[in-house]
Design a protein around this motif. Structure first.
Motif, PDB file in Angstrom:
ATOM      1  N   GLU A   1      14.155  -0.190  -1.566  1.00  0.00           N
ATOM      2  CA  GLU A   1      13.812   0.347  -2.889  1.00  0.00           C
ATOM      3  C   GLU A   1      12.830   1.508  -2.773  1.00  0.00           C
ATOM      4  OE1 GLU A   1      15.283  -0.522  -5.693  1.00  0.00           O
ATOM      5  OE2 GLU A   1      16.522  -1.906  -4.523  1.00  0.00           O
ATOM      6  N   THR A   2      11.929   1.420  -1.800  1.00  0.00           N
ATOM      7  CA  THR A   2      10.972   2.509  -1.584  1.00  0.00           C
ATOM      8  C   THR A   2      11.689   3.791  -1.198  1.00  0.00           C
ATOM      9  OG1 THR A   2       9.284   0.923  -0.853  1.00  0.00           O
ATOM     10  CG2 THR A   2       8.949   3.223  -0.256  1.00  0.00           C
ATOM     11  N   GLN A   3      12.699   3.683  -0.345  1.00  0.00           N
ATOM     12  CA  GLN A   3      13.468   4.862   0.054  1.00  0.00           C
ATOM     13  C   GLN A   3      14.142   5.511  -1.153  1.00  0.00           C
ATOM     14  OE1 GLN A   3      16.727   4.034   2.669  1.00  0.00           O
ATOM     15  NE2 GLN A   3      16.945   6.149   3.329  1.00  0.00           N
ATOM     16  N   LYS A   4      14.737   4.700  -2.019  1.00  0.00           N
ATOM     17  CA  LYS A   4      15.363   5.249  -3.227  1.00  0.00           C
ATOM     18  C   LYS A   4      14.333   5.946  -4.111  1.00  0.00           C
ATOM     19  CE  LYS A   4      18.927   1.640  -3.331  1.00  0.00           C
ATOM     20  NZ  LYS A   4      19.485   0.499  -4.122  1.00  0.00           N
ATOM     21  N   GLN A   5      13.134   5.336  -4.215  1.00  0.00           N
ATOM     22  CA  GLN A   5      12.096   5.908  -5.065  1.00  0.00           C
ATOM     23  C   GLN A   5      11.611   7.240  -4.511  1.00  0.00           C
ATOM     24  OE1 GLN A   5      10.864   3.993  -8.026  1.00  0.00           O
ATOM     25  NE2 GLN A   5      10.575   6.159  -8.400  1.00  0.00           N
ATOM     26  N   ILE A   6      11.439   7.326  -3.193  1.00  0.00           N
ATOM     27  CA  ILE A   6      10.989   8.577  -2.577  1.00  0.00           C
ATOM     28  C   ILE A   6      12.008   9.685  -2.798  1.00  0.00           C
ATOM     29  CG2 ILE A   6      10.504   9.700  -0.371  1.00  0.00           C
ATOM     30  CD1 ILE A   6       9.205   7.154   0.578  1.00  0.00           C
ATOM     31  N   ILE A   7      13.283   9.365  -2.612  1.00  0.00           N
ATOM     32  CA  ILE A   7      14.328  10.372  -2.818  1.00  0.00           C
ATOM     33  C   ILE A   7      14.322  10.860  -4.264  1.00  0.00           C
ATOM     34  CG2 ILE A   7      16.822  10.731  -2.852  1.00  0.00           C
ATOM     35  CD1 ILE A   7      17.013   8.778  -0.485  1.00  0.00           C
ATOM     36  N   GLU A   8      14.186   9.942  -5.200  1.00  0.00           N
ATOM     37  CA  GLU A   8      14.150  10.327  -6.615  1.00  0.00           C
ATOM     38  C   GLU A   8      12.936  11.189  -6.925  1.00  0.00           C
ATOM     39  OE1 GLU A   8      13.873   8.237 -11.040  1.00  0.00           O
ATOM     40  OE2 GLU A   8      14.262   7.007  -9.254  1.00  0.00           O
TER      41      GLU A   8
ATOM     42  N   ILE B   1       2.656   6.110  -2.811  1.00  0.00           N
ATOM     43  CA  ILE B   1       3.756   6.973  -3.266  1.00  0.00           C
ATOM     44  C   ILE B   1       3.647   7.206  -4.769  1.00  0.00           C
ATOM     45  CG2 ILE B   1       6.259   7.041  -3.597  1.00  0.00           C
ATOM     46  CD1 ILE B   1       6.500   5.529  -0.922  1.00  0.00           C
ATOM     47  N   GLU B   2       3.376   6.147  -5.508  1.00  0.00           N
ATOM     48  CA  GLU B   2       3.241   6.263  -6.968  1.00  0.00           C
ATOM     49  C   GLU B   2       2.070   7.173  -7.334  1.00  0.00           C
ATOM     50  OE1 GLU B   2       4.967   5.004 -10.644  1.00  0.00           O
ATOM     51  OE2 GLU B   2       5.552   4.525  -8.581  1.00  0.00           O
ATOM     52  N   ASN B   3       0.931   6.991  -6.668  1.00  0.00           N
ATOM     53  CA  ASN B   3      -0.244   7.809  -6.967  1.00  0.00           C
ATOM     54  C   ASN B   3      -0.016   9.274  -6.611  1.00  0.00           C
ATOM     55  OD1 ASN B   3      -1.645   5.567  -7.861  1.00  0.00           O
ATOM     56  ND2 ASN B   3      -2.625   5.172  -5.899  1.00  0.00           N
ATOM     57  N   ALA B   4       0.625   9.517  -5.479  1.00  0.00           N
ATOM     58  CA  ALA B   4       0.869  10.907  -5.062  1.00  0.00           C
ATOM     59  C   ALA B   4       1.776  11.627  -6.049  1.00  0.00           C
ATOM     60  CB  ALA B   4       1.478  10.933  -3.664  1.00  0.00           C
ATOM     61  N   PHE B   5       2.788  10.927  -6.548  1.00  0.00           N
ATOM     62  CA  PHE B   5       3.713  11.560  -7.479  1.00  0.00           C
ATOM     63  C   PHE B   5       3.074  11.829  -8.835  1.00  0.00           C
ATOM     64  CE2 PHE B   5       6.963  11.118 -10.827  1.00  0.00           C
ATOM     65  CZ  PHE B   5       7.769  12.195 -10.504  1.00  0.00           C
TER      66      PHE B   5
ATOM     67  N   ASP C   1       0.830  -1.208   0.000  1.00  0.00           N
ATOM     68  CA  ASP C   1       0.000   0.000   0.000  1.00  0.00           C
ATOM     69  C   ASP C   1       0.862   1.254   0.000  1.00  0.00           C
ATOM     70  OD1 ASP C   1      -2.275  -1.546   0.035  1.00  0.00           O
ATOM     71  OD2 ASP C   1      -2.508  -1.487   2.204  1.00  0.00           O
ATOM     72  N   LEU C   2       1.959   1.234   0.736  1.00  0.00           N
ATOM     73  CA  LEU C   2       2.846   2.400   0.788  1.00  0.00           C
ATOM     74  C   LEU C   2       3.414   2.704  -0.595  1.00  0.00           C
ATOM     75  CD1 LEU C   2       4.411   4.525   2.434  1.00  0.00           C
ATOM     76  CD2 LEU C   2       6.175   2.793   2.819  1.00  0.00           C
ATOM     77  N   ASN C   3       3.889   1.688  -1.290  1.00  0.00           N
ATOM     78  CA  ASN C   3       4.447   1.907  -2.634  1.00  0.00           C
ATOM     79  C   ASN C   3       3.389   2.412  -3.613  1.00  0.00           C
ATOM     80  OD1 ASN C   3       7.081   1.072  -1.986  1.00  0.00           O
ATOM     81  ND2 ASN C   3       6.564  -1.074  -2.260  1.00  0.00           N
TER      82      ASN C   3
ATOM     83  N   PRO D   1      -1.649  17.454  -8.311  1.00  0.00           N
ATOM     84  CA  PRO D   1      -1.234  18.593  -9.144  1.00  0.00           C
ATOM     85  C   PRO D   1      -0.488  19.683  -8.373  1.00  0.00           C
ATOM     86  CG  PRO D   1      -3.584  18.741  -8.655  1.00  0.00           C
ATOM     87  CD  PRO D   1      -3.103  17.449  -8.050  1.00  0.00           C
ATOM     88  N   ASN D   2      -0.753  19.788  -7.052  1.00  0.00           N
ATOM     89  CA  ASN D   2      -0.142  20.841  -6.244  1.00  0.00           C
ATOM     90  C   ASN D   2       1.239  20.368  -5.773  1.00  0.00           C
ATOM     91  OD1 ASN D   2       0.538  22.414  -3.780  1.00  0.00           O
ATOM     92  ND2 ASN D   2      -1.418  23.392  -4.211  1.00  0.00           N
ATOM     93  N   TYR D   3       2.289  21.142  -6.118  1.00  0.00           N
ATOM     94  CA  TYR D   3       3.644  20.711  -5.810  1.00  0.00           C
ATOM     95  C   TYR D   3       3.920  20.703  -4.310  1.00  0.00           C
ATOM     96  CZ  TYR D   3       4.981  20.739 -10.712  1.00  0.00           C
ATOM     97  OH  TYR D   3       5.086  20.448 -12.051  1.00  0.00           O
ATOM     98  N   LYS D   4       3.388  21.679  -3.589  1.00  0.00           N
ATOM     99  CA  LYS D   4       3.624  21.715  -2.146  1.00  0.00           C
ATOM    100  C   LYS D   4       2.954  20.531  -1.459  1.00  0.00           C
ATOM    101  CE  LYS D   4       4.214  26.727  -1.792  1.00  0.00           C
ATOM    102  NZ  LYS D   4       3.716  27.978  -1.172  1.00  0.00           N
ATOM    103  N   ILE D   5       1.719  20.230  -1.866  1.00  0.00           N
ATOM    104  CA  ILE D   5       1.025  19.072  -1.287  1.00  0.00           C
ATOM    105  C   ILE D   5       1.728  17.782  -1.683  1.00  0.00           C
ATOM    106  CG2 ILE D   5      -1.152  17.792  -1.279  1.00  0.00           C
ATOM    107  CD1 ILE D   5      -2.630  20.397  -1.647  1.00  0.00           C
ATOM    108  N   LYS D   6       2.212  17.717  -2.920  1.00  0.00           N
ATOM    109  CA  LYS D   6       2.908  16.511  -3.379  1.00  0.00           C
ATOM    110  C   LYS D   6       4.158  16.254  -2.540  1.00  0.00           C
ATOM    111  CE  LYS D   6       3.033  15.784  -7.765  1.00  0.00           C
ATOM    112  NZ  LYS D   6       3.361  15.789  -9.217  1.00  0.00           N
ATOM    113  N   ILE D   7       4.934  17.313  -2.274  1.00  0.00           N
ATOM    114  CA  ILE D   7       6.137  17.152  -1.451  1.00  0.00           C
ATOM    115  C   ILE D   7       5.761  16.739  -0.040  1.00  0.00           C
ATOM    116  CG2 ILE D   7       8.051  18.407  -0.412  1.00  0.00           C
ATOM    117  CD1 ILE D   7       8.225  20.066  -2.958  1.00  0.00           C
ATOM    118  N   SER D   8       4.710  17.341   0.506  1.00  0.00           N
ATOM    119  CA  SER D   8       4.273  17.002   1.855  1.00  0.00           C
ATOM    120  C   SER D   8       3.825  15.547   1.960  1.00  0.00           C
ATOM    121  CB  SER D   8       3.133  17.939   2.275  1.00  0.00           C
ATOM    122  OG  SER D   8       2.670  17.624   3.567  1.00  0.00           O
TER     123      SER D   8
END
Length: 397
Positions: A215-222, A141-145, A136-138, A149-156
């Motif tokens: 792998e999730t950590q690498k994906q979040i950083i990217e 993360i994929e859906n949020a990215f 579910d976490l992965n 549409p809002n960049y500030k919300i996306k980063i949060s």
């Protein structure tokens, strides 16, 4: 709330309302379900009021929705819950520790077995929900990215998911410490074959979850780097647009100098070539000569003609036929159903319309068992004929 008197009553209620509940569950995110629509589907106002009184369905004016408890139950059973619930894992780990303590302090064998059974069920549960939370976490993360549409919300959101990733990592470490034999007297005193299998499976699940979280950590950083870069770029574009709208772009920026220094080809004007001949000129003798000249240049040279093949001899056109005897599997199936024998012996003794080798008979056995699986009864026992091992198959009842 009118509670259910028994589990049987609950199951029966869910059974006669399954069509409505299934449709409401499918549309739980994107559709407001109306009371009149539910009434039309159930065809009974008493049944609909029963679902409301039992709080399977909540009514809000002209609209209804699934109760939160049943909605959560359906999502967990069907494994479609998108929420990453780390507190639930913490609670399960806490319960495991409590029941281990009860087991070690209890002297009565029956009660000790009860605590052991609870620990086994909770160990199965913690592995399953850990895997599910990582999946579910992965997905979140994929859906949020991709969809926010809002960049500030996306980063949060990405930073919040990264925090949950760290929490899951800590919980995995706690669970591994809990089941380590050197650190727990329980797993030395109560280890039986079933518990050993459960612990081994749990270790595999925890290892898989830990690798996925790396792998999730690498994906979040990217993703965070991409979003921050895009956000900075968009802000610069907005600033340039604002200066342009205020007619201050040249005065308050060095954009023109930068464009001249870079000399990028995309900023060059698109060339256009116009060699149109005046239509009135085409009607003159000079225009006709120009057309003939252009036509002679475009005229393709004649291609070499392909040689014509000789006539085919009459005897070569005579049809040649080859007869082959096919084995009718459907006829074999019908004979097998009437025989009462097991399939392997029947195939070996069957009277075929042509000579059939041992390897072909083995192939026919496999084909029959695969094609008519629903019509046959496959036993769990096996036999050998000296060369192969085969399952015992009888005609279905």
């Amino acid at each position: 709330m009118k509670h259910f008197g028994s589990l049987k009553e609950l199951i029966n209620t869910l059974n006669w309302s399954k069509d409505l509940l299934s449709e409401m569950f499918e549309k739980r995110k994107s559709y407001l379900y109306k009371y009149d629509q539910a009434l039309e589907l159930l065809e009974s106002e008493d049944k609909l009021n029963t679902l409301i009184n039992k709080e399977i369905i909540n009514q809000n004016g002209a609209y209804i929705d699934l109760d939160e408890n049943f909605l959560e139950f359906f999502e967990q059973i069907l494994e479609v819950n998108e929420e990453v619930n780390t507190s639930y894992i913490q609670e399960v780990i806490k319960q495991i520790k409590q029941n281990i303590f009860y087991y070690l302090q209890e002297n009565n064998e029956n009660r000790k077995y009860g605590y052991l059974k609870i620990v086994k069920n909770q160990l199965r549960k913690v592995g399953r929900i850990t895997i599910r939370n990582v999946v579910d976490l992965n997905r979140n993360i994929e859906n949020a990215f991709k969809t926010e549409p809002n960049y500030k919300i996306k980063i949060s959101k990405l930073e919040a998911f990264d925090e949950k990733r760290r929490t899951l990592t800590v919980l995995i470490e706690q669970t591994e410490m809990l089941i380590t034999e050197q650190d727990s007297h329980f797993f030395k005193a109560a280890l039986d074959d079933e518990l050993k299998i459960i612990v081994t499976r749990l270790r595999q699940q925890l290892t898989e979850s830990r690798h996925n979280l790396i792998e999730t950590q690498k994906q979040i950083i990217e993703y965070l780097n991409q979003v921050k870069h895009q956000s900075t770029f968009i802000e610069k574009i907005k600033q340039v647009k604002y200066l342009k709208d205020q007619f201050e772009l040249k005065a308050k920026s060095n954009l023109i100098e930068l464009l001249q220094e870079r000399n990028v080809l995309c900023f060059e004007p698109k060339p256009s070539y116009r060699f149109k001949i005046n239509l009135s000129k085409l009607h003159t003798d000079e225009g006709a000569q120009l057309i003939e000249k252009a036509q002679s240049r475009l005229k393709k040279p004649n291609k070499n003609k392909l040689p014509v093949a000789e006539s085919i001899a009459a005897d070569s056109l005579q049809a040649l036929t080859e007869n082959e005897i096919f084995i009718n599997l459907k006829a074999i199936r019908d004979s097998f159903k009437a025989s009462g024998n097991n399939l392997f012996d029947f195939i070996m003794a069957y009277n075929y319309p042509r000579e059939v080798s041992y390897e072909e008979k083995i192939t026919i056995f496999c084909q029959m068992a695969s094609m008519y699986e629903t019509e046959f009864e496959v036993k769990e026992s096996f036999k050998q004929d000296g060369k192969v091992e085969y399952a015992i198959v009888y005609p279905g009842k």
